[in-house]
Structures are given as C-alpha cells and as structure tokens.
Design an enzyme around this catalytic site. Structure first.
Site, PDB file in Angstrom:
ATOM      1  N   SER A  21      -5.277  22.737  14.012  1.00  0.00           N
ATOM      2  CA  SER A  21      -5.761  22.966  12.648  1.00  0.00           C
ATOM      3  C   SER A  21      -7.277  23.035  12.720  1.00  0.00           C
ATOM      4  O   SER A  21      -7.877  22.576  13.700  1.00  0.00           O
ATOM      5  CB  SER A  21      -5.290  21.849  11.706  1.00  0.00           C
ATOM      6  N   TYR A  55     -15.345  18.111   1.435  1.00  0.00           N
ATOM      7  CA  TYR A  55     -15.816  17.810   0.081  1.00  0.00           C
ATOM      8  C   TYR A  55     -17.150  17.115   0.278  1.00  0.00           C
ATOM      9  O   TYR A  55     -17.211  16.082   0.958  1.00  0.00           O
ATOM     10  CB  TYR A  55     -14.787  16.870  -0.534  1.00  0.00           C
ATOM     11  N   ALA A  57     -20.663  15.032   0.231  1.00  0.00           N
ATOM     12  CA  ALA A  57     -20.921  13.634  -0.092  1.00  0.00           C
ATOM     13  C   ALA A  57     -21.137  13.500  -1.602  1.00  0.00           C
ATOM     14  O   ALA A  57     -21.830  14.313  -2.216  1.00  0.00           O
ATOM     15  CB  ALA A  57     -22.154  13.155   0.664  1.00  0.00           C
ATOM     16  N   TYR A 155      -9.966   6.025  12.711  1.00  0.00           N
ATOM     17  CA  TYR A 155     -11.215   5.797  13.449  1.00  0.00           C
ATOM     18  C   TYR A 155     -10.960   5.143  14.806  1.00  0.00           C
ATOM     19  O   TYR A 155     -10.798   3.926  14.896  1.00  0.00           O
ATOM     20  CB  TYR A 155     -12.159   4.912  12.595  1.00  0.00           C
ATOM     21  N   HIS A 159     -13.982   2.110  11.827  1.00  0.00           N
ATOM     22  CA  HIS A 159     -15.021   2.560  10.893  1.00  0.00           C
ATOM     23  C   HIS A 159     -16.171   1.559  10.946  1.00  0.00           C
ATOM     24  O   HIS A 159     -15.937   0.351  11.054  1.00  0.00           O
ATOM     25  CB  HIS A 159     -14.417   2.637   9.488  1.00  0.00           C
ATOM     26  N   ALA A 162     -15.768  -1.536   8.865  1.00  0.00           N
ATOM     27  CA  ALA A 162     -14.615  -2.423   9.060  1.00  0.00           C
ATOM     28  C   ALA A 162     -15.019  -3.634   9.892  1.00  0.00           C
ATOM     29  O   ALA A 162     -15.741  -3.499  10.891  1.00  0.00           O
ATOM     30  CB  ALA A 162     -13.496  -1.661   9.762  1.00  0.00           C
ATOM     31  N   GLN A 186     -11.726  10.554  13.313  1.00  0.00           N
ATOM     32  CA  GLN A 186     -13.159  10.817  13.450  1.00  0.00           C
ATOM     33  C   GLN A 186     -13.380  11.378  14.853  1.00  0.00           C
ATOM     34  O   GLN A 186     -12.591  11.096  15.776  1.00  0.00           O
ATOM     35  CB  GLN A 186     -13.907   9.472  13.283  1.00  0.00           C
ATOM     36  N   PHE A 226     -25.793  13.274  13.838  1.00  0.00           N
ATOM     37  CA  PHE A 226     -24.791  13.281  12.775  1.00  0.00           C
ATOM     38  C   PHE A 226     -23.598  12.388  13.146  1.00  0.00           C
ATOM     39  O   PHE A 226     -23.189  11.522  12.368  1.00  0.00           O
ATOM     40  CB  PHE A 226     -24.398  14.747  12.562  1.00  0.00           C
ATOM     41  N   HIS A 276      -7.070  18.778  15.809  1.00  0.00           N
ATOM     42  CA  HIS A 276      -7.809  19.246  14.629  1.00  0.00           C
ATOM     43  C   HIS A 276      -9.229  19.541  15.088  1.00  0.00           C
ATOM     44  O   HIS A 276      -9.904  18.655  15.631  1.00  0.00           O
ATOM     45  CB  HIS A 276      -7.807  18.139  13.566  1.00  0.00           C
TER      46      HIS A 276
HETATM   47  P1  FAD Z   1     -11.080   4.304   4.514  1.00  0.00           P
HETATM   48  O1  FAD Z   1     -10.029   4.861   5.386  1.00  0.00           O
HETATM   49  O2  FAD Z   1     -10.709   3.863   3.177  1.00  0.00           O
HETATM   50  O3  FAD Z   1     -11.788   3.109   5.226  1.00  0.00           O
HETATM   51  C1  FAD Z   1     -12.247   3.246   6.541  1.00  0.00           C
HETATM   52  C2  FAD Z   1     -12.563   1.897   7.116  1.00  0.00           C
HETATM   53  O4  FAD Z   1     -13.633   1.276   6.417  1.00  0.00           O
HETATM   54  C3  FAD Z   1     -11.419   0.928   7.062  1.00  0.00           C
HETATM   55  O5  FAD Z   1     -11.408   0.232   8.231  1.00  0.00           O
HETATM   56  C4  FAD Z   1     -11.751   0.018   5.930  1.00  0.00           C
HETATM   57  O6  FAD Z   1     -11.222  -1.248   6.166  1.00  0.00           O
HETATM   58  C5  FAD Z   1     -13.257   0.011   5.980  1.00  0.00           C
HETATM   59  N1  FAD Z   1     -13.782  -0.164   4.642  1.00  0.00           N
HETATM   60  C6  FAD Z   1     -13.655   0.697   3.630  1.00  0.00           C
HETATM   61  N2  FAD Z   1     -14.311   0.229   2.549  1.00  0.00           N
HETATM   62  C7  FAD Z   1     -14.824  -0.948   2.923  1.00  0.00           C
HETATM   63  C8  FAD Z   1     -15.588  -1.925   2.262  1.00  0.00           C
HETATM   64  N3  FAD Z   1     -15.983  -1.746   0.988  1.00  0.00           N
HETATM   65  N4  FAD Z   1     -15.962  -3.037   2.955  1.00  0.00           N
HETATM   66  C9  FAD Z   1     -15.593  -3.200   4.244  1.00  0.00           C
HETATM   67  N5  FAD Z   1     -14.869  -2.305   4.917  1.00  0.00           N
HETATM   68  C10 FAD Z   1     -14.489  -1.215   4.263  1.00  0.00           C
HETATM   69  N6  FAD Z   1     -16.526  12.405   3.847  1.00  0.00           N
HETATM   70  C11 FAD Z   1     -16.821  13.212   2.785  1.00  0.00           C
HETATM   71  O7  FAD Z   1     -17.678  12.853   1.966  1.00  0.00           O
HETATM   72  N7  FAD Z   1     -16.194  14.407   2.615  1.00  0.00           N
HETATM   73  C12 FAD Z   1     -15.234  14.854   3.464  1.00  0.00           C
HETATM   74  O8  FAD Z   1     -14.680  15.952   3.272  1.00  0.00           O
HETATM   75  C13 FAD Z   1     -14.870  14.034   4.579  1.00  0.00           C
HETATM   76  N8  FAD Z   1     -13.906  14.391   5.445  1.00  0.00           N
HETATM   77  C14 FAD Z   1     -13.545  13.557   6.463  1.00  0.00           C
HETATM   78  C15 FAD Z   1     -12.482  13.919   7.298  1.00  0.00           C
HETATM   79  C16 FAD Z   1     -12.093  13.093   8.357  1.00  0.00           C
HETATM   80  C17 FAD Z   1     -10.939  13.505   9.230  1.00  0.00           C
HETATM   81  C18 FAD Z   1     -12.789  11.865   8.591  1.00  0.00           C
HETATM   82  C19 FAD Z   1     -12.414  10.986   9.742  1.00  0.00           C
HETATM   83  C20 FAD Z   1     -13.844  11.495   7.751  1.00  0.00           C
HETATM   84  C21 FAD Z   1     -14.222  12.329   6.688  1.00  0.00           C
HETATM   85  N9  FAD Z   1     -15.254  11.976   5.798  1.00  0.00           N
HETATM   86  C22 FAD Z   1     -15.572  12.788   4.741  1.00  0.00           C
HETATM   87  C23 FAD Z   1     -16.032  10.745   6.020  1.00  0.00           C
HETATM   88  C24 FAD Z   1     -15.483   9.548   5.234  1.00  0.00           C
HETATM   89  O9  FAD Z   1     -15.596   9.807   3.847  1.00  0.00           O
HETATM   90  C25 FAD Z   1     -16.307   8.325   5.614  1.00  0.00           C
HETATM   91  O10 FAD Z   1     -16.094   7.954   6.931  1.00  0.00           O
HETATM   92  C26 FAD Z   1     -16.180   7.140   4.660  1.00  0.00           C
HETATM   93  O11 FAD Z   1     -17.211   6.204   4.968  1.00  0.00           O
HETATM   94  C27 FAD Z   1     -14.865   6.412   4.738  1.00  0.00           C
HETATM   95  O12 FAD Z   1     -13.883   7.093   4.065  1.00  0.00           O
HETATM   96  P2  FAD Z   1     -12.365   6.874   4.574  1.00  0.00           P
HETATM   97  O13 FAD Z   1     -11.415   7.496   3.638  1.00  0.00           O
HETATM   98  O14 FAD Z   1     -12.292   7.253   5.981  1.00  0.00           O
HETATM   99  O15 FAD Z   1     -12.296   5.308   4.412  1.00  0.00           O
END
Ligand code: FAD
Length: 304
Positions: A21, A55, A57, A155, A159, A162, A186, A226, A276
C-alpha cells in the site's frame, strides 16, 4: 538456476508476491498536485491494496485531504484510505468529516490521535468536546459506519510519549478492542525492532496484521530530522550509507532505493508479506523497490 538475490531464495517461507500500500500527502500547490498525480499514475498499475492520504497536523489539511481522496475515488480504481486525527475538532466536527467520507464512498480510515497541537515534544491536550483518544475515535467511526474499515498506528520503538512498551501496547489493544483491524507501523530502519515489537504484540494475544511502514530516504538529511522527531532511531550504520552524499542527489537516490529494497527483502525473507510505503509523493524509488519484490504493473489498472 534460481535467482540468489530474490526474496524467495534461501529457504524463504512466503512464495507469493507481497501486498503493498502507498501513503501520499495532500498537495499544497498546483505544481505539487500535478506531481502527486504523476506519482499516482505511475504507481496505480502496481495494484496496491489501498492508498492512504495523510491529514495535516491539527487538521490543517482537512479539505485538501478530502479533495485528494475524492479525486482518487473518481478518477482511479484505487481504494483510498483517509487519515483522520482527533486534534483541534469536536466529536461533532469529526463525525461530520467521517459522514462526508462515507457519503462519497470511502470505506477505509486510518484513525489517529494526532500530534500535540503545540507540536511534537509539547504536552498533548484533547479538544474539550473532542475524541479523547485514538481508541475513542476508532469506536466513534465504527459506531456510525460499521462498514468502514479502520487502520491505526503502531510503534516498533514505542511512541515517545508512552511510559513503556506495556503502556504502548495497552493503547494498541484498546484500538483493536474498539474495532481496528490493521496497524501500520511508524518508520523503522532496524528490522529487529519490528520483529521484537511484533513478538510483544503477539504475546499479548493481539492478532491484527502489523504492517511495516517503509520510508525510502531519498533526502536523507531532511528525512532524518523528521523521523527522529517522531521517535525513530536512525542507526549509525544506516546514516553512514549516506555519508558525503549531501550534494549528490542522484547517488543518494540510488542508495536510498538500495537500502530500502534490502530492508523489505529481508523482512519478506522472514515471512512478512505486506508493506506500506511512505512515498513522500515520489514514485521512482517505491516503484523500483516494488519491482524488486516481484511486483509488476497490471496494464489494465490505469489511473487518471
Ligand atoms: P496513539 O496510538 O493513541 O498513542 C500512541 C502512543 O502514545 C501509545 O503508546 C499511547 O499510550 C501513548 N500516548 C498517547 N497519548 C498519551 C498521553 N496523553 N500520555 C502518555 N502517553 C500517551 N499524524 C498526523 O497528524 N496526520 C497523519 O495523517 C498521520 N498519519 C500517521 C500514520 C501512521 C501509520 C503513523 C504511525 C503515524 C501517523 N501520524 C499522523 C502521527 C501520529 O499522529 C502521532 O504519532 C501522534 O503523536 C500519535 O497518534 P497515534 O494515533 O499514533 O497515537
């Protein structure tokens, strides 16, 4: 005699062609738009499982992501997946976006929490009326439209926010419980990190595919900053391959393709059969890497 460089050589378990993909970002200018469409036209005949569009930031590309996804649906046979985050919008606003996607025929969303509104490294704040977590967003999408497939992030190095791997995998578990059926990782450069992470996820009984996210680093210096900010380690042995190439784009491109091809071929050899690609809206490197994986264009699958 069989090809010793083929991923199927040396006792490789998977004999079928891998699935792929592609990820694109929504273009800002007309020139970037033309470039993206050249890229899509070049890659579409490789018949990817789906193509996703990021999407920006804080929701900064809401309309552009929508426009790109809609054009892909109208002008190609590709299956688009729209990225969506929880940042900077109420649940109602996000639900409207999801409904609009559903109305135009989108059936796949990559649901994310998103980076902190103040940028990576600053504290994360939820919108007071917004989805409070990525798992909440997944549940919200599935509740409104059970026919939308939801992918999420994973991740291999955990992350950066985390506390530890257990906390990180708790979040993945919550997203799966909410209805996610695929995780895309990631970017990572050390395959052992991916395998260790996948073992941890399996040990927790999480059974969804953990699809490796592969980024060919054609502009190493820029991409390094980045990915490092996003928590990816760039090993010294990896950086050394780009030593002295800052002003030599042509060689850098060849090196980037070779290194990424080596990475995916090794993963494939160890049974990983779905990839991907973070294309950065460029076709050349990803096309070459896909070719080395044995993927050939299907003449019938044309884009615009
Ligand atoms: P989650 O899966 O919800 O959390 C990730 C980790 O962070 C988990 O371990 C969780 O426990 C920890 N965590 C989350 N919140 C907290 C908190 N408040 N305190 C402590 N720990 C916490 N970003 C964009 O803006 N646009 C995109 O289109 C985009 N696409 C992406 C596609 C992929 C495949 C990946 C891997 C990342 C992408 N991102 C994108 C980046 C992503 O938005 C960031 O990494 C963001 O910081 C975490 O979002 P997530 O959904 O991965 O978080």
């Amino acid at each position: 005699m069989s090809d010793p460089t083929s991923p199927a050589a040396n006792g490789h378990r998977a004999t079928k062609t891998p699935k792929i993909s592609f990820e694109f970002f929504p273009p800002k200018t007309e020139e970037m738009e033309r470039n993206l469409w050249d890229t899509i036209n070049r890659l579409a005949p490789l018949t990817p499982n789906f193509v996703s569009v990021t999407y920006g930031a804080g929701g900064s590309t809401r309309e552009r992501t929508h426009a790109t996804i809609t054009r892909i649906l109208k002008e190609t046979e590709l299956l688009p997946a729209a990225h969506l985050t929880c940042v900077g919008a109420s649940c109602g606003e996000i639900d409207d976006i999801v409904d609009r996607y559903h109305d135009v025929g989108v059936r796949h969303i990559v649901a994310l929490r998103g980076d902190p509104p103040g940028g990576i490294g600053t504290p994360y704040f939820t919108h007071p009326d917004g989805y409070q977590s990525s798992a909440g967003l997944v549940a919200g999408i599935k509740k409104r439209h059970p026919d939308i497939e939801v992918s999420v992030s994973a991740y291999p190095e955990k992350h950066p926010e985390a506390a530890d791997f257990d906390a990180d995998i708790d979040t993945l578990q919550a997203k799966v419980d909410a209805g996610a059926t695929r995780a895309i990782t990631q970017v990572f450069f050390d395959n052992d990190l991916y395998f260790r992470y996948r073992d941890r996820v399996c040990a927790r009984g999480i059974a969804i595919p953990i699809v490796p996210g592969i980024m060919p680093m054609h502009n190493f210096k820029q991409a390094r900053n980045f990915v490092t900010r996003a928590g990816t380690t760039v090993p010294d042995w990896f950086a050394a391959k780009f030593d002295g190439l800052d002003n030599d784009a042509e060689t850098r491109k060849l090196v980037a393709a070779t290194v990424a091809a080596g990475q995916v071929q090794k993963l494939f050899k160890h049974g990983v059969d779905t990839f991907h690609f973070y294309t950065m809206n460029r076709a050349d490197l990803v096309f070459a890497i896909s070719h080395l994986l044995g993927i050939r264009p299907n003449a019938a699958q044309k884009a615009a």
